[in-house]
Design a protein around this motif. Structure first.
Motif, PDB file in Angstrom:
ATOM      1  N   GLU A  70      82.406   3.029  26.648  1.00  0.00           N
ATOM      2  CA  GLU A  70      82.431   1.394  27.166  1.00  0.00           C
ATOM      3  C   GLU A  70      81.495   1.104  28.222  1.00  0.00           C
ATOM      4  OE1 GLU A  70      85.804  -0.496  29.301  1.00  0.00           O
ATOM      5  OE2 GLU A  70      85.782  -1.405  27.187  1.00  0.00           O
ATOM      6  N   ASN A  71      81.443   2.015  29.453  1.00  0.00           N
ATOM      7  CA  ASN A  71      80.662   2.016  30.628  1.00  0.00           C
ATOM      8  C   ASN A  71      79.340   2.190  30.118  1.00  0.00           C
ATOM      9  OD1 ASN A  71      82.957   1.514  32.164  1.00  0.00           O
ATOM     10  ND2 ASN A  71      83.108   3.587  32.731  1.00  0.00           N
ATOM     11  N   ASN A  72      78.776   2.796  29.095  1.00  0.00           N
ATOM     12  CA  ASN A  72      77.438   3.054  28.861  1.00  0.00           C
ATOM     13  C   ASN A  72      76.862   2.136  27.897  1.00  0.00           C
ATOM     14  OD1 ASN A  72      77.258   5.427  30.497  1.00  0.00           O
ATOM     15  ND2 ASN A  72      78.029   6.684  28.661  1.00  0.00           N
ATOM     16  N   GLU A  73      77.766   1.175  27.594  1.00  0.00           N
ATOM     17  CA  GLU A  73      77.234   0.098  26.604  1.00  0.00           C
ATOM     18  C   GLU A  73      76.511  -0.970  27.285  1.00  0.00           C
ATOM     19  OE1 GLU A  73      80.546  -2.041  24.837  1.00  0.00           O
ATOM     20  OE2 GLU A  73      80.860  -0.384  23.441  1.00  0.00           O
ATOM     21  N   PRO A  74      75.092  -1.310  26.807  1.00  0.00           N
ATOM     22  CA  PRO A  74      74.471  -2.023  27.375  1.00  0.00           C
ATOM     23  C   PRO A  74      74.933  -3.634  27.855  1.00  0.00           C
ATOM     24  CG  PRO A  74      73.730  -2.048  25.066  1.00  0.00           C
ATOM     25  CD  PRO A  74      74.712  -1.009  25.217  1.00  0.00           C
ATOM     26  N   ASN A  75      74.532  -4.069  28.999  1.00  0.00           N
ATOM     27  CA  ASN A  75      74.954  -5.403  29.443  1.00  0.00           C
ATOM     28  C   ASN A  75      73.734  -5.956  30.317  1.00  0.00           C
ATOM     29  OD1 ASN A  75      75.906  -4.795  32.355  1.00  0.00           O
ATOM     30  ND2 ASN A  75      77.019  -3.507  31.029  1.00  0.00           N
ATOM     31  N   ASP A  76      73.962  -7.093  30.641  1.00  0.00           N
ATOM     32  CA  ASP A  76      72.719  -7.792  31.326  1.00  0.00           C
ATOM     33  C   ASP A  76      73.281  -7.662  32.860  1.00  0.00           C
ATOM     34  OD1 ASP A  76      74.754  -9.509  31.634  1.00  0.00           O
ATOM     35  OD2 ASP A  76      73.770 -11.268  30.631  1.00  0.00           O
ATOM     36  N   GLY A  77      74.157  -7.027  33.070  1.00  0.00           N
ATOM     37  CA  GLY A  77      74.731  -6.716  34.498  1.00  0.00           C
ATOM     38  C   GLY A  77      75.213  -8.126  35.230  1.00  0.00           C
ATOM     39  N   ALA A  78      75.312  -9.073  34.847  1.00  0.00           N
ATOM     40  CA  ALA A  78      75.977 -10.479  35.146  1.00  0.00           C
ATOM     41  C   ALA A  78      77.259 -10.405  34.749  1.00  0.00           C
ATOM     42  CB  ALA A  78      75.380 -11.417  34.441  1.00  0.00           C
ATOM     43  N   GLU A  87      89.033 -13.908  28.770  1.00  0.00           N
ATOM     44  CA  GLU A  87      88.786 -13.375  27.183  1.00  0.00           C
ATOM     45  C   GLU A  87      88.434 -12.110  27.067  1.00  0.00           C
ATOM     46  OE1 GLU A  87      86.930 -16.372  25.428  1.00  0.00           O
ATOM     47  OE2 GLU A  87      88.784 -17.991  25.661  1.00  0.00           O
ATOM     48  N   ARG A  88      87.224 -11.569  27.895  1.00  0.00           N
ATOM     49  CA  ARG A  88      86.440 -10.562  27.673  1.00  0.00           C
ATOM     50  C   ARG A  88      87.509  -9.367  27.820  1.00  0.00           C
ATOM     51  NH1 ARG A  88      80.785  -9.069  30.879  1.00  0.00           N
ATOM     52  NH2 ARG A  88      80.838  -6.988  30.242  1.00  0.00           N
ATOM     53  N   GLU A  89      87.982  -9.437  29.109  1.00  0.00           N
ATOM     54  CA  GLU A  89      88.807  -8.527  29.447  1.00  0.00           C
ATOM     55  C   GLU A  89      90.110  -8.173  28.638  1.00  0.00           C
ATOM     56  OE1 GLU A  89      88.547  -6.460  32.127  1.00  0.00           O
ATOM     57  OE2 GLU A  89      86.909  -7.597  32.931  1.00  0.00           O
ATOM     58  N   GLN A  90      90.524  -9.156  27.835  1.00  0.00           N
ATOM     59  CA  GLN A  90      91.754  -9.025  26.939  1.00  0.00           C
ATOM     60  C   GLN A  90      91.045  -8.291  25.679  1.00  0.00           C
ATOM     61  OE1 GLN A  90      94.631 -12.541  26.442  1.00  0.00           O
ATOM     62  NE2 GLN A  90      92.852 -13.352  27.648  1.00  0.00           N
ATOM     63  N   ARG A  91      89.758  -8.415  25.442  1.00  0.00           N
ATOM     64  CA  ARG A  91      88.999  -7.710  24.243  1.00  0.00           C
ATOM     65  C   ARG A  91      88.917  -6.227  24.565  1.00  0.00           C
ATOM     66  NH1 ARG A  91      86.103 -12.413  23.952  1.00  0.00           N
ATOM     67  NH2 ARG A  91      84.211 -11.475  24.842  1.00  0.00           N
ATOM     68  N   SER A  92      88.595  -6.224  25.950  1.00  0.00           N
ATOM     69  CA  SER A  92      88.320  -4.802  26.400  1.00  0.00           C
ATOM     70  C   SER A  92      89.656  -3.926  26.138  1.00  0.00           C
ATOM     71  CB  SER A  92      87.787  -4.538  27.697  1.00  0.00           C
ATOM     72  OG  SER A  92      87.731  -3.490  28.178  1.00  0.00           O
ATOM     73  N   ASP A  94      92.181  -4.555  24.236  1.00  0.00           N
ATOM     74  CA  ASP A  94      92.612  -4.731  22.807  1.00  0.00           C
ATOM     75  C   ASP A  94      91.712  -3.469  22.188  1.00  0.00           C
ATOM     76  OD1 ASP A  94      94.378  -6.509  23.056  1.00  0.00           O
ATOM     77  OD2 ASP A  94      92.878  -7.924  22.466  1.00  0.00           O
ATOM     78  N   ALA A  95      90.627  -3.084  22.544  1.00  0.00           N
ATOM     79  CA  ALA A  95      89.829  -2.045  21.940  1.00  0.00           C
ATOM     80  C   ALA A  95      90.352  -0.548  22.034  1.00  0.00           C
ATOM     81  CB  ALA A  95      88.325  -2.010  22.506  1.00  0.00           C
ATOM     82  N   LEU A 222     103.564  -1.738  18.631  1.00  0.00           N
ATOM     83  CA  LEU A 222     103.308  -2.473  19.654  1.00  0.00           C
ATOM     84  C   LEU A 222     102.413  -1.210  20.833  1.00  0.00           C
ATOM     85  CD1 LEU A 222     105.417  -4.287  18.557  1.00  0.00           C
ATOM     86  CD2 LEU A 222     106.173  -4.606  20.956  1.00  0.00           C
ATOM     87  N   LEU A 223     101.048  -1.870  21.024  1.00  0.00           N
ATOM     88  CA  LEU A 223     100.415  -0.545  21.619  1.00  0.00           C
ATOM     89  C   LEU A 223      99.565  -1.371  22.612  1.00  0.00           C
ATOM     90  CD1 LEU A 223      99.005   1.464  18.445  1.00  0.00           C
ATOM     91  CD2 LEU A 223     100.964   1.956  19.967  1.00  0.00           C
ATOM     92  N   THR A 224      98.990  -2.391  22.353  1.00  0.00           N
ATOM     93  CA  THR A 224      97.972  -3.297  23.143  1.00  0.00           C
ATOM     94  C   THR A 224      98.506  -4.517  23.741  1.00  0.00           C
ATOM     95  OG1 THR A 224      97.007  -4.338  21.711  1.00  0.00           O
ATOM     96  CG2 THR A 224      96.204  -1.929  22.068  1.00  0.00           C
ATOM     97  N   THR A 225      97.766  -5.171  24.791  1.00  0.00           N
ATOM     98  CA  THR A 225      98.308  -6.366  25.075  1.00  0.00           C
ATOM     99  C   THR A 225      98.285  -7.396  24.027  1.00  0.00           C
ATOM    100  OG1 THR A 225      97.786  -8.169  27.092  1.00  0.00           O
ATOM    101  CG2 THR A 225      96.087  -7.244  25.795  1.00  0.00           C
ATOM    102  N   ALA A 226      97.347  -7.414  23.112  1.00  0.00           N
ATOM    103  CA  ALA A 226      97.407  -8.304  21.755  1.00  0.00           C
ATOM    104  C   ALA A 226      98.703  -8.018  21.070  1.00  0.00           C
ATOM    105  CB  ALA A 226      96.209  -8.103  20.961  1.00  0.00           C
TER     106      ALA A 226
END
Length: 351
Positions: A70-78, A87-92, A94-95, A222-226
C-alpha cells in the motif's frame, strides 16, 4: 437532544467493553479445554499451541506485506482531507479484508477449535471473566472496564436507552459468556440480536460469520469496518423498522479501534473509548489526518462545529463509560446532534 427520542447505544467489545483484546484469551481457553491438566507453559507446547504461534506469525507477515504494498503505490503526494479523506481511509481499512479472511481460515484449519461443543464457548467466556486471585493478583483472563455495569444501570434506569454489541471477535458465544458475568440477572434493555460477532463451528473447528440476514440463512464474516457498519445498519433496521418508534431514535456508537471507524461516523454520536496509554490511538490519528477534531465528551455541544482552529469536531472521546454519564449529553433535551450533523455534512458537500 430532542425530547422523547429512544436512545440506542451500540458498542464494540474488545478494547471498548474490555480493557484489551480478548482473542488471545479465547484461543488459550480453547487449548485449555482440550488439555485441562496442562499448565499454561505446557499448553504452548501442544500441537494447538504451536499452530497458534504459527498462525500469529503468518498473520503479522501478511499484514506487513499488505502495508508495504500500500505504501509503495504511486500517489501525487497531496493530502486528502475532509469527507473525501474519510472515505479514502475507510476504503484503505476495507482493503484488509483478504488478509483478515485468510487469517480466520488458517486458524480454523489449524484445528485449535475442533471438537469443542458450541455451547462450551459461552461457558469459557464466563470462566475467563470470573474474578479470581492468585498470590494477591487478579488472574482474570478477560477484564471488563470496571464502570461498565454502572453505566448500564444508569442507561437503563435514568436514560431509558437500549444497548447492543457488534464485534469482529471470533465467537459471539464467548462474548455473551463474558457479558453474562458482568450483567448477570441485571434487568437491562437490549437490542434485538444483542451480540453480533462471528461464530465457531466446533464440529469442524472453522470460524464462520454471523447470520446477519436471518431469513436468507447466509452468514457474513465480520472482519473490517465495512462489515461492522453493515451489522450496525441491520441491527438498527431490525429494531426500528416496525413503525412503532417515533421520532427516529438517537444512535450512539462507542469503539476504540480503526475497525470502528465507519460505525462511529454513521451514528448520530460517535464516541472513541481511549486506551489506557497516554499516546493518541490510531483511530484518533485517522480523524486528525483527515482534517477533523476529536473532543472530550464534556464538550459535546461543540460536536459538528468548527473550533478556533477551523477544524470541525466530528467525534467525541472518553477514558471510561461514566464520562458519558457525567457529560450530561444523553439527558440534554435541548441538544439535537442529528440536526447538527446534517448541517455539517450539507455545508461540507457545498464547499
Amino acid at each position: 437532544m430532542l425530547n422523547h427520542r429512544t436512545i440506542q447505544i451500540i458498542l464494540d467489545f474488545d478494547g471498548t467493553i474490555t480493557t484489551k483484546d480478548t482473542i488471545e484469551p479465547l484461543v488459550q481457553s480453547a487449548i485449555a479445554f482440550n488439555h485441562p491438566s496442562l499448565s499454561p507453559s505446557e499448553r504452548s507446547q501442544t500441537p494447538e499451541g504451536e499452530a497458534w504461534d504459527n498462525c500469529k506469525s503468518q498473520y503479522l507477515a501478511e499484514l506487513a506485506e499488505h502495508y508495504e504494498k500500500e505504501n509503495n503505490e504511486p500517489n501525487d503526494g497531496a493530502a486528502v482531507t475532509g469527507l473525501a479523506g474519510l472515505e479514502r481511509e475507510q476504503r484503505s481499512l476495507d482493503a484488509l479484508r483478504d488478509v483478515e479472511l485468510a487469517s480466520v481460515q488458517r486458524v480454523g484449519e489449524s484445528g485449535i477449535f475442533k471438537g469443542i461443543p458450541m455451547e462450551a464457548f459461552r461457558e469459557m467466556g464466563r470462566a475467563a471473566a470470573m474474578t479470581g486471585e492468585a498470590e494477591g493478583k487478579d488472574n482474570r483472563a478477560v477484564v471488563v472496564r470496571e464502570d461498565f455495569r454502572g453505566f448500564l444501570g444508569w442507561l437503563n434506569q435514568i436514560v431509558g436507552g437500549e444497548f447492543g454489541v457488534i464485534s469482529v471477535n471470533w465467537s459471539w458465544k464467548w462474548v455473551r459468556g463474558v457479558l453474562d458475568v458482568v450483567i448477570g440477572n441485571f434487568n437491562v434493555k437490549i437490542i434485538y440480536g444483542y451480540v453480533v460477532a462471528n461464530d465457531i463451528d466446533g464440529s469442524t473447528g472453522m470460524i464462520r460469520g454471523y447470520p446477519l440476514h436471518m431469513l436468507a440463512r447466509r452468514r457474513t464474516y465480520l472482519l473490517t469496518t465495512a462489515d461492522k457498519l453493515l451489522a450496525q445498519k441491520l441491527m438498527l433496521h431490525d429494531k426500528f423498522s416496525l413503525g412503532a418508534v417515533s421520532p427516529q431514535p438517537l444512535t450512539v456508537y462507542i469503539g476504540d479501534s480503526p475497525t470502528d471507524l465507519s460505525p462511529l461516523l454513521h451514528a448520530d454520536i460517535g464516541i472513541i473509548m481511549e486506551s489506557p496509554s497516554s499516546t493518541p490511538g490510531a483511530l484518533r490519528n485517522l480523524i486528525e489526518k483527515c482534517g477533523y477534531r476529536v473532543l472530550p465528551a464534556s464538550k459535546y455541544k461543540e460536536l459538528y462545529r468548527k473550533g478556533d482552529s477551523e477544524k470541525v469536531a466530528i467525534l467525541l472521546s472518553v477514558n471510561n463509560f461514566m464520562e458519558i454519564k457525567d457529560s450530561g449529553m444523553l439527558e440534554d433535551e435541548k441538544w439535537d446532534p442529528t440536526a447538527a450533523k446534517e448541517a455539517w455534512k450539507k455545508a461540507e458537500s457545498e464547499d
